[in-house]
Design a protein around this motif. Sequence first.
Motif, short mmCIF file in Angstrom:
data_model
loop_
_atom_site.label_atom_id
_atom_site.label_comp_id
_atom_site.label_asym_id
_atom_site.label_seq_id
_atom_site.Cartn_x
_atom_site.Cartn_y
_atom_site.Cartn_z
N MET A 172 -15.60 -81.02 23.37
CA MET A 172 -16.48 -80.86 24.53
C MET A 172 -16.90 -82.25 25.01
N CYS A 219 -20.09 -81.57 19.18
CA CYS A 219 -19.52 -81.42 20.52
C CYS A 219 -18.20 -82.18 20.60
N THR A 255 -23.09 -79.68 28.14
CA THR A 255 -24.41 -79.35 27.57
C THR A 255 -25.37 -80.53 27.69
N ARG A 313 -15.34 -80.70 18.81
CA ARG A 313 -14.77 -79.52 19.46
C ARG A 313 -14.19 -79.85 20.82
N ALA A 356 -24.23 -76.65 18.37
CA ALA A 356 -23.05 -77.03 19.15
C ALA A 356 -21.93 -76.02 18.93
N HIS A 384 -24.19 -84.08 19.01
CA HIS A 384 -23.19 -84.95 19.63
C HIS A 384 -21.88 -84.93 18.84
N ASP A 393 -19.38 -85.27 25.90
CA ASP A 393 -20.61 -85.67 25.23
C ASP A 393 -21.82 -85.02 25.91
N PRO A 394 -22.76 -84.55 25.12
CA PRO A 394 -23.94 -83.93 25.74
C PRO A 394 -24.75 -84.95 26.52
N ARG A 454 -19.29 -75.88 27.68
CA ARG A 454 -18.64 -77.19 27.51
C ARG A 454 -19.60 -78.33 27.89
N SER A 484 -20.19 -73.72 21.72
CA SER A 484 -18.75 -73.75 21.90
C SER A 484 -18.15 -72.35 21.80
#
Lengths: 362, 362
Positions: free
Chosen positions: A213, A208, A184, A211, A173, A205, A215-216, A182, A177
């Motif tokens: 981002m 992410c 993913t 950071r 992740a 998760h 949630d994947p 962003r 990043s």
Amino acid sequence: MPPKAKVTIKDVALKAGCGIATASRVLNNSGPTSAEVRERVNRAALDLGFSFSAIGRALQSSKSMTVGCLVPSLANPVFAEAVQGVQNELVGTNYQLLISSSNYDDKADDDAISTLVSKEVDGLIVTMVAPERSPALKLAHQRGIPASLMFHDPIEGFATSYVDNFEAAREVAQRFSEYGHRRTGFLALRLATSDRSRNRYAGFHAECRARGMPDPVLIELSETDANRPEKLTAILAAHPDLTAIFASNDFLAIAVQKAARLLGWIVPRDLSVVGFDGIEIGKLLDVPLTTIETMPEKMGRQAAKSLLTAMQGGVLEQLPPLPFRFRAGATLAAPRAKSRDDGRVAAQPPSVPLIKTILKQG
Amino acid sequence: MPPKAKVTIKDVALKAGCGIATASRVLNNSGPTSAEVRERVNRAALDLGFSFSAIGRALQSSKSMTVGCLVPSLANPVFAEAVQGVQNELVGTNYQLLISSSNYDDKADDDAISTLVSKEVDGLIVTMVAPERSPALKLAHQRGIPASLMFHDPIEGFATSYVDNFEAAREVAQRFSEYGHRRTGFLALRLATSDRSRNRYAGFHAECRARGMPDPVLIELSETDANRPEKLTAILAAHPDLTAIFASNDFLAIAVQKAARLLGWIVPRDLSVVGFDGIEIGKLLDVPLTTIETMPEKMGRQAAKSLLTAMQGGVLEQLPPLPFRFRAGATLAAPRAKSRDDGRVAAQPPSVPLIKTILKQG
DNA sequence: AACAAATATGGAAACGTTTCCATTCAGGTG
DNA sequence: CACCTGAATGGAAACGTTTCCATATTTGTT
């Protein structure tokens, strides 16, 4: 060389003209014997082609000199390598390896352990769907059979040889990043039966989120779909906003690239992919696979090593996880600056006929 | 649930207030018993958590209910799959699987068989360097232990489950010839310890001759070189006249393509490659691998199946070889019409820097 | 020369089963 | 009522080891 079906120590003693106890002492070097009788016994044993019955020995010593090993499947090279690691460590000791596999089935796992226990294995090395709630494994533990886990995170009461999936996934992740990704996806098989995949997802998760981002997207594939790219192609097409995929193993990482190509996407320009495991083939690909390298063989070795000390009366202690390593490869790059639909599809107009061609041959 | 270390049938009989013989009859359903005592015995067994000692049983019945399996290495997915096939066939029977591996070593092979025999396995399933001259295997045979081979061509005295490597290799030569190739190479690992590779080479060689092609160049790679493309690159460069390579397994087929790319050659334009085994990943590659598909799992299953009938008193009979199938893929094409040096090198001027880059990362 | 100590040996028990055999008991037949 | 049959049961042997123990032999010491 009389091909007698079964020659026992009794036969040897008889032929050597001595008692069974003496023959045993000679053959095992386990007590005082005269040079003369030693000579006779050894000669008799050789002539008769004697070899010990491991079963007789096992019964009397209540040690089977056997360790039981359970993995989901040897068809998965990662487990196969680990078992080979166990084997490598066991060579040279007098322990033999009894194996079993469950095909990722919870119930079969438990049965397999029971069977191994009833074979009176002296120790267990296991990877199962859910070791923490296996009655058979608990029972084995109560009976004093030492058990060593492989691939699992530490759980109460057992030592385990593992790689920190959570941390490794966090690193992925982080790399995503850093490259500016962003949106993913996390691609896995059988999430329900693989704590490894779940841990990877959890770590991915978590990082992410940390950071900022989104949630994947969790993409779970059925066993059969993994070999047929069509399904994966459809899924990718349904998520055109994803710029990077973290696959729970290298095979899936390669499969998702195939699917991407079918859509006319180019890796890593249009989609970044990172795998897990670090299979050798990954290095040889046209675009070398970016992945997390792990050491299944070492994992097996370590599990076997701790088990051996435990079986020799030592204590089963938990070692730190085995290291993993990020392999750069070339399937990870910065996402395209431009908008998706302009960029990708336009770049590869003949995507539709391409799909047809390949579907036909599959 | 008193965690008593060992609960035997004697304990059960005691608690049930009956003789050992009766308890045995109840637990095995092997003789007349009254409903009343049956009830008591079953309850006692349950309360005590009794389970049979496989060792005790083995000693008395002189059947270990164990089959021994020897393969060179589980790190080779082909063998791992075969063993999984054996396992799949054994599930549901009462046989357990004892495994061993020799790491392609002749001596270790023999020791492993001896060990398995001294463990009193009821049957053997083996792939070894040279089964036809293994004293231990011959001894096992004399002792009446049925043995079933895997991957080997038929030899006197044993049944084997195999694929006709010679024929398969001939087909590759035929395909090469049909595409107009003449100068070819055969790429293998450890030729000395693999009768499979030798048979493939023999078939390939024979068919090349039969078609008036020059004898194929035999390229043997050391274990370590297989993972590092530099050596292979040098070899390719030393044989610029070759237009097609038959690799003895898919891994090598992928490796040789990597080497070709390092020279700036494009597959299949500048070099055709055909593999062997038919691994799934081959289908997912950018340029799908042309290869011979085999069925290792089936091989293991078949070996186990015949062994099972043999162990039940049946006769071990030789079945026909398992089928192979030519998978078209896309790494085989007609050779370039033009001369080598014009074509290949000129088409890819930046080949040298490319090599550097990749060498660095390896 | 006598005795203790060390050395060598074999009989027998134990490990956990299954199975052969003999014994007991019930029920049925003459 | 005597007899036979069949069912139910338990004792004991056997499978191949190792090891405890007791006995027999040699060696070493006074």
